[in-house]
Design an enzyme around this catalytic site. Structure first.
Site, PDB file in Angstrom:
ATOM      1  N   CYS A  15       0.559   4.751 -13.434  1.00 47.88           N
ATOM      2  CA  CYS A  15      -0.409   4.123 -12.534  1.00 47.88           C
ATOM      3  C   CYS A  15      -1.542   5.045 -12.106  1.00 47.88           C
ATOM      4  O   CYS A  15      -2.456   4.605 -11.411  1.00 47.88           O
ATOM      5  CB  CYS A  15       0.300   3.580 -11.301  1.00 47.88           C
ATOM      6  SG  CYS A  15       1.554   2.350 -11.687  1.00 47.88           S
ATOM      7  N   CYS A  57       0.915   6.651  -6.186  1.00 48.49           N
ATOM      8  CA  CYS A  57       2.186   6.973  -6.832  1.00 48.49           C
ATOM      9  C   CYS A  57       2.120   6.516  -8.276  1.00 48.49           C
ATOM     10  O   CYS A  57       1.239   5.755  -8.662  1.00 48.49           O
ATOM     11  CB  CYS A  57       3.348   6.286  -6.121  1.00 48.49           C
ATOM     12  SG  CYS A  57       3.243   4.475  -6.164  1.00 48.49           S
TER      13      CYS A  57
END
Length: 473
Positions: free
Chosen positions: A137, A457
């Site tokens: 991500c 994250c």
């Protein structure tokens, strides 16, 4: 660790009253929707002997729920549209761009270097190098900081970075047994050899290998990890739903007020022009409460309503040395300053990247949490965001897991994701980082701040944080 955290942090509640109060404060805070004010006077983070790197502009095509208007396209189509949107908005000559870097997660086999294919499709010179990076991500974060490094090192003056994801069409493979048989069959020389191989094929060979948003090292889906993380930090279903409602409500208000300036329209081939994100859907606590747990059944707290949805989309940013930008007549939006990457245990701390990265990037920049005017954190799950806020505000966690003497503290919610986040705007894995940075820059200008902190994250237990400094107005 889960049971340890549950016990140790049970007395550190993120109460429903706190969440509801935070929602009220955020919605009543009108400063972000008013005309820009002059930023506070603070020191600049420029360093002697270090080249200043600026972001001139950033765009994204609308982020859409997978299976909707982009369903018939390929990833490079989306990336090409973002690149063309950037070219249209900036009028930067294609031959001025020294390098192109793109991030992606689920790679299309036919265009494994999607950066190169998208660049050629957008009309960039075939002499302009382009490569693709992947870091879950934070893939477009990695693309941007790769560009920062190239410029800081004197290798380039102008870099385009971005990210793309198309979850509407992900690779589905034959089983390994079938793949091995087919490859062997391709090498067979005689009809007898081919018939012999074909006779060995069994029905189970035809079972496909479906992709899963899961950790290879733990075989656990990210949603399952988010559920355990929420339980470990004592975060209730109600609190998660309240935060998700906050995200959608703020995103809808920002969209209606025209604040999402990075969105560029995209004429989808054979379809209508798409001009806005389609995942922003404020609901009600009652409706959200009716949904069943999505991962840990039947007692989990993570649902479709308090999770980011599978998203298609692409983004692109124009990064330059300050000297080059000014020479070309551009007014940069912001400086890209210090950044860090972190990595933790991919099982119990999979989604705690912002907690670990935030204090490190603040220390690198010589700032404190109170110096930050704008926070843009990636919202993978409402429980993940609330767990990070709780961990950041815990002396116990700082001392026992981070090797710190004291906590860094939690961001004030009236500075935090006030134009919505990934829960509402969408999360095309490889493209989100660019959205975070450009949103931070736009909010700094609109709200009169100077420093923004972007954090995210990523799968694998990794994370990223960057300081964005508003360019002098």
């Amino acid at each position: 660790m889960s049971s340890m955290l549950s016990s140790a942090l049970r007395n550190l509640p993120v109460s429903s009253a706190w969440a509801a109060g935070a929602l009220s404060r955020s919605l009543s805070c009108s400063s972000q929707f008013q005309a820009a004010v002059q930023p506070k006077t603070k020191k600049t983070l420029g360093k002697t002997g270090v080249k200043n790197v600026v972001v001139v502009e950033g765009v994204r095509i609308p982020f859409l729920q997978s299976g909707t208007s982009y369903a018939d396209l390929m990833p490079h189509d989306l990336a090409r549209a973002a690149l063309q949107g950037l070219l249209t908005r900036t009028s930067v000559p294609r031959d001025v761009v020294d390098y192109i870097v793109y991030g992606t997660v689920i790679q299309e086999v036919k265009t494994s270097n999607v950066a190169r294919e998208a660049a050629l499709g957008a009309g960039f010179s075939d002499k302009t190098p382009a490569h693709t990076v992947t870091m879950a991500c934070i893939s477009s974060n990695q693309a941007m900081t790769t560009g920062v490094g190239l410029i800081a090192a004197g290798q380039c003056d102008v870099v385009v970075a971005g990210g793309v994801e198309l979850m509407s069409d992900v690779p589905i493979r034959h089983s390994r047994k079938m793949r091995k048989t087919m490859l062997t069959l391709n090498r067979a020389k005689t009809l007898g050899q081919k018939l012999s191989l074909i006779s060995k094929i069994r029905p189970d060979y035809f079972a496909p290998e479906l992709p899963a948003v899961a950790e290879f090292s733990t075989s656990e889906t990210m949603g399952h990890s988010a559920d355990r993380l929420a339980a470990a930090f004592g975060i209730s279903r109600l609190e998660q739903d309240e935060y998700a409602l906050r995200s959608h409500t703020l995103a809808k208000k920002a969209q209606d007020q025209g604040l999402l300036q990075d969105v560029v329209p995209f004429k989808v081939p054979g379809k209508d022009t798409v001009s806005k994100d389609n995942g922003i859907r404020p609901s009600s606590m009652e409706q959200m409460g009716k949904l069943k747990p999505a991962f840990v059944k039947p007692y989990g707290t993570v649902t479709a309503a308090n999770s980011s949805f599978l998203t298609d989309g692409a983004s692109a940013v124009l990064i330059m040395s300050e000297e080059k930008a000014l020479a070309m007549g551009y007014k940069p939006k912001a400086y890209l300053r210090d950044f860090v990457y972190v990595s933790q245990d991919p099982k119990d701390q999979l989604l705690l990247g912002p907690t670990y990265a935030t204090p490190k990037v603040l220390e690198r920049a010589g700032l404190t949490l109170s110096d930050i005017d704008v926070f843009e954190f990636h919202e993978a799950f409402a429980g993940q965001i609330l767990a990070n806020l709780k961990a950041m505000d815990s002396d116990w966690f700082a001392q026992n897991y981070m090797g710190r003497k004291s906590k860094v503290g939690a961001p004030a919610l009236d500075k935090f994701n006030t134009w919505g986040g990934s829960l509402s705007l969408g999360h095309p894995f490889g493209a989100t980082g660019c959205r975070l940075v450009i949103t931070a820059a736009h909010r700094l200008k609109k709200e009169g701040g100077q420093y923004g902190l972007v954090a995210a994250c990523a799968a694998g237990g990794q994370g990223h944080a960057m300081i964005v400094e508003l360019y002098p107005q």
